[in-house]
Design an enzyme around this catalytic site. Structure first.
Site, mmCIF file in Angstrom:
data_model
loop_
_atom_site.group_PDB
_atom_site.id
_atom_site.type_symbol
_atom_site.label_atom_id
_atom_site.label_comp_id
_atom_site.label_asym_id
_atom_site.label_seq_id
_atom_site.Cartn_x
_atom_site.Cartn_y
_atom_site.Cartn_z
ATOM 1 N N GLN A 35 0.810 -1.230 0.000
ATOM 2 C CA GLN A 35 0.000 0.000 0.000
ATOM 3 C C GLN A 35 0.841 1.279 0.000
ATOM 4 O OE1 GLN A 35 -2.436 -0.050 3.543
ATOM 5 N NE2 GLN A 35 -0.702 0.143 4.926
ATOM 6 N N TYR A 217 19.694 -1.688 22.535
ATOM 7 C CA TYR A 217 20.777 -2.449 21.901
ATOM 8 C C TYR A 217 21.304 -1.692 20.692
ATOM 9 C CZ TYR A 217 16.649 -4.116 19.229
ATOM 10 O OH TYR A 217 15.491 -4.214 18.505
ATOM 11 N N ASP A 295 2.388 -11.010 11.156
ATOM 12 C CA ASP A 295 1.470 -10.345 12.091
ATOM 13 C C ASP A 295 0.019 -10.431 11.633
ATOM 14 O OD1 ASP A 295 3.569 -9.637 13.695
ATOM 15 O OD2 ASP A 295 3.288 -7.476 13.539
HETATM 16 C C1 LIG Z 1 8.460 -2.090 19.396
HETATM 17 C C2 LIG Z 1 8.530 -3.367 18.642
HETATM 18 C C3 LIG Z 1 9.674 -4.062 18.731
HETATM 19 C C4 LIG Z 1 9.780 -5.261 18.049
HETATM 20 N N1 LIG Z 1 10.935 -5.946 18.170
HETATM 21 C C5 LIG Z 1 11.039 -7.113 17.546
HETATM 22 C C6 LIG Z 1 12.246 -7.863 17.625
HETATM 23 O O1 LIG Z 1 13.211 -7.447 18.282
HETATM 24 N N2 LIG Z 1 12.317 -9.059 16.971
HETATM 25 C C7 LIG Z 1 11.270 -9.536 16.242
HETATM 26 O O2 LIG Z 1 11.387 -10.628 15.666
HETATM 27 N N3 LIG Z 1 10.119 -8.840 16.124
HETATM 28 C C8 LIG Z 1 9.977 -7.652 16.749
HETATM 29 N N4 LIG Z 1 8.827 -6.949 16.626
HETATM 30 C C9 LIG Z 1 7.706 -7.485 15.822
HETATM 31 C C10 LIG Z 1 7.880 -7.250 14.346
HETATM 32 O O3 LIG Z 1 8.181 -5.910 14.088
HETATM 33 C C11 LIG Z 1 6.630 -7.667 13.578
HETATM 34 O O4 LIG Z 1 6.202 -8.907 14.049
HETATM 35 C C12 LIG Z 1 6.924 -7.749 12.074
HETATM 36 O O5 LIG Z 1 7.136 -6.471 11.542
HETATM 37 C C13 LIG Z 1 5.780 -8.424 11.322
HETATM 38 O O6 LIG Z 1 6.062 -8.405 9.953
HETATM 39 P P1 LIG Z 1 4.891 -8.501 8.892
HETATM 40 O O7 LIG Z 1 5.579 -8.484 7.562
HETATM 41 O O8 LIG Z 1 3.985 -9.609 9.234
HETATM 42 O O9 LIG Z 1 4.037 -7.177 9.093
HETATM 43 P P2 LIG Z 1 4.441 -5.657 8.858
HETATM 44 O O10 LIG Z 1 5.872 -5.438 9.152
HETATM 45 O O11 LIG Z 1 3.450 -4.853 9.621
HETATM 46 O O12 LIG Z 1 4.216 -5.427 7.297
HETATM 47 C C14 LIG Z 1 2.916 -5.365 6.732
HETATM 48 C C15 LIG Z 1 2.996 -4.654 5.397
HETATM 49 O O13 LIG Z 1 1.730 -4.720 4.765
HETATM 50 C C16 LIG Z 1 1.383 -3.455 4.241
HETATM 51 N N5 LIG Z 1 -0.092 -3.410 4.197
HETATM 52 C C17 LIG Z 1 -0.947 -3.346 5.234
HETATM 53 N N6 LIG Z 1 -2.218 -3.346 4.805
HETATM 54 C C18 LIG Z 1 -2.172 -3.407 3.446
HETATM 55 C C19 LIG Z 1 -3.176 -3.442 2.440
HETATM 56 N N7 LIG Z 1 -4.477 -3.419 2.730
HETATM 57 N N8 LIG Z 1 -2.759 -3.509 1.140
HETATM 58 C C20 LIG Z 1 -1.441 -3.546 0.807
HETATM 59 N N9 LIG Z 1 -0.458 -3.495 1.749
HETATM 60 C C21 LIG Z 1 -0.824 -3.441 3.042
HETATM 61 C C22 LIG Z 1 1.995 -2.469 5.208
HETATM 62 O O14 LIG Z 1 2.177 -1.191 4.634
HETATM 63 C C23 LIG Z 1 3.321 -3.166 5.520
HETATM 64 O O15 LIG Z 1 4.332 -2.837 4.607
HETATM 65 C C24 LIG Z 1 8.689 -5.742 17.277
HETATM 66 C C25 LIG Z 1 7.523 -5.009 17.179
HETATM 67 C C26 LIG Z 1 7.436 -3.845 17.862
HETATM 68 C C27 LIG Z 1 6.158 -3.078 17.748
#
Ligand SMILES: Cc1cc2nc3c(=O)[nH]c(=O)nc-3n(C[C@H](O)[C@H](O)[C@H](O)COP(=O)(O)OP(=O)(O)OC[C@H]3O[C@@H](n4cnc5c(N)ncnc54)[C@H](O)[C@@H]3O)c2cc1C
Length: 399
Positions: A35, A217, A295
């Site tokens: 997106q 870190y 997620d």
């Molecule tokens: C403070 C914090 C610290 C963290 N520390 C760690 C850590 O140390 N180690 C670890 O393993 N994890 C950590 N995490 C967790 C980790 O950041 C997430 O679990 C990870 O980013 C999940 O990846 P994802 O690709 O599933 O989702 P996301 O990273 O949220 O990516 C989702 C993507 O989908 C896109 N999107 C959303 N809706 C739509 C739509 N309708 N159409 C098209 N695109 C869309 C978004 O723009 C985004 O680019 C942490 C999280 C937080 C909040």
């Protein structure tokens, strides 16, 4: 006129890009629909434990990871007010010896950029930006995705890697009902040269206190310090990565904490705050030709540092299933769920349990803290909490 693509991935975050890369490497065709109008990640750190670096190495990214990451030479627990320090097991070299792969700290932008670069090297037109998925439907033969700009895309399969507020999850299983944990999290990144020497070490530090904890870190080979502060506070319930607070509010939330914590806080120029919500593990991730990863299907509290790592594992295991059972998406997606749901559910629950551990009332005073930390972080207990995570090999787990 709808375009036909093979596997459509919605979301170009860490999970979506990992799945895309693993699928391309497996010889399958993918397109990613993101997106955001441009490819960029938020400015924050991420810890990648051995089970995650295992995936990155398998995808051919070992050198790229080494180039931009920091490898800790120690990890320690410190008490919120006195600064008393307990050394934990060494995660750097020791991680390779124990688990076969390093434990690294990375800037999210660097991890994202490494993944994206490799995806685009293999398929330059794989990533479609400015494509917000607003609807999805499927038939016996294909999936149709609708986007906010009016475009429609048809694909053989769709993968929802669209994060915690997943549109695809909502379409398949209805709206989630997240519960506020009573905790908020602050995050920020600070240039290392602004910090005093006792703070700017190559060490992962976890400050624990009654009702809150702080993790910091080094990132980018020690150029930056990543800060995350989590505390019990009920007056802020917005679950967003991009809402800014102020340095003064952050400092006030950690009033009374050790000067080393404040040495970082006062240098966080752009503090972000968000409310921590929990969602119970889901029993199913798939319907027909559509599945979820990262997620989108197992959001977890950031208290086990495994959210991104689980998204890495998901991407690789899903690609292995789709390759192994090519032409039979029902079996492929069933095997993917069977391989992944129990493990990720354990992470969701384990992350929530850590809130009790890190914020325990015993940590309020030095005497109680000594006994509590000695008991909770004794090597055998730490091993019990982490071995099952770090020993997992996504490249070989049965599917
Ligand atoms: C403070 C914090 C610290 C963290 N520390 C760690 C850590 O140390 N180690 C670890 O393993 N994890 C950590 N995490 C967790 C980790 O950041 C997430 O679990 C990870 O980013 C999940 O990846 P994802 O690709 O599933 O989702 P996301 O990273 O949220 O990516 C989702 C993507 O989908 C896109 N999107 C959303 N809706 C739509 C739509 N309708 N159409 C098209 N695109 C869309 C978004 O723009 C985004 O680019 C942490 C999280 C937080 C909040």
């Amino acid at each position: 006129m709808a375009q036909l693509s093979n596997i459509a991935i919605v979301g170009g975050g860490i999970g979506g890009l990992t799945a895309a890369l693993a699928l391309l490497r497996a010889g399958l065709d993918v397109d990613i629909y993101e997106q955001a109008p441009e490819l960029k990640e938020v400015g924050a750190g991420v810890q990648i434990s051995a089970n995650g670096t295992c995936v990155l190495h398998a995808l051919g990214l070992a050198e790229a990871v080494e180039r931009v990451s920091s490898v800790p030479n120690a990890k320690e627990i410190r008490l919120w007010n006195t600064g008393q320090t307990w050394k934990l097991f060494d995660l750097g070299a020791a991680s390779v010896g124990l688990y076969g792969y390093p434990y690294v700290f990375m800037h999210r932008r660097d991890l994202h950029a490494i993944l994206a670069e490799e995806v685009l090297r293999l398929k330059p037109e794989a990533l479609r930006l400015g494509m917000q998925c607003v609807g999805i439907a499927q038939s016996k033969t294909d999936v149709t995705l609708r986007f906010g700009n009016g475009d429609t895309v048809r694909a053989a399969l769709a993968i929802g890697a669209d994060g915690v507020h997943s549109k695809l999850r909502e379409s398949l299983f209805g709206a989630a009902s997240p519960q506020f944990t009573g905790c908020i999290a602050w995050r920020g990144v600070v240039p290392m040269e602004r910090l005093p020497p006792q703070v700017s070490r190559r060490c992962g530090t976890n400050w624990v206190g009654a009702g809150g904890h702080v993790v910091h870190y080094p990132l980018r080979r020690g150029e930056l310090m990543n800060f995350v502060g989590i505390l019990e506070r009920t007056d802020w319930q917005v679950e967003s990565w991009t809402v800014r607070g102020t340095t003064a509010e952050l400092a006030n939330d950690f009033a009374g904490w050790h000067a080393d914590v404040h040495a970082i806080i006062c240098n966080v120029e752009e503090p972000y705050k968000w409310a921590l919500m929990v969602r119970p593990p889901m029993p199913r991730w798939t319907q027909g030709r559509i599945t979820l990863l990262g997620d989108a299907c197992h959001p977890m509290l950031p208290l086990l540092a495994q959210g991104a790592v689980m998204a890495l594992e998901d991407g690789l295991v899903l690609a292995r299933c789709l390759k192994t059972y090519a032409g039979d998406h029902v079996t492929a997606l069933a095997r993917y769920e069977a391989a992944r749901i129990a493990r990720t559910s354990r992470c969701v629950n384990g992350s929530a349990d850590n809130a009790q551990r890190f914020h325990n009332p015993n940590l309020g005073n030095a005497a109680g803290a000594e006994a509590y930390v000695t008991q909770e972080w004794q090597p055998e207990r730490v091993k019990e909490r982490y071995d099952w995570l770090f020993t997992y090999d996504a490249t070989a787990v049965p599917i």
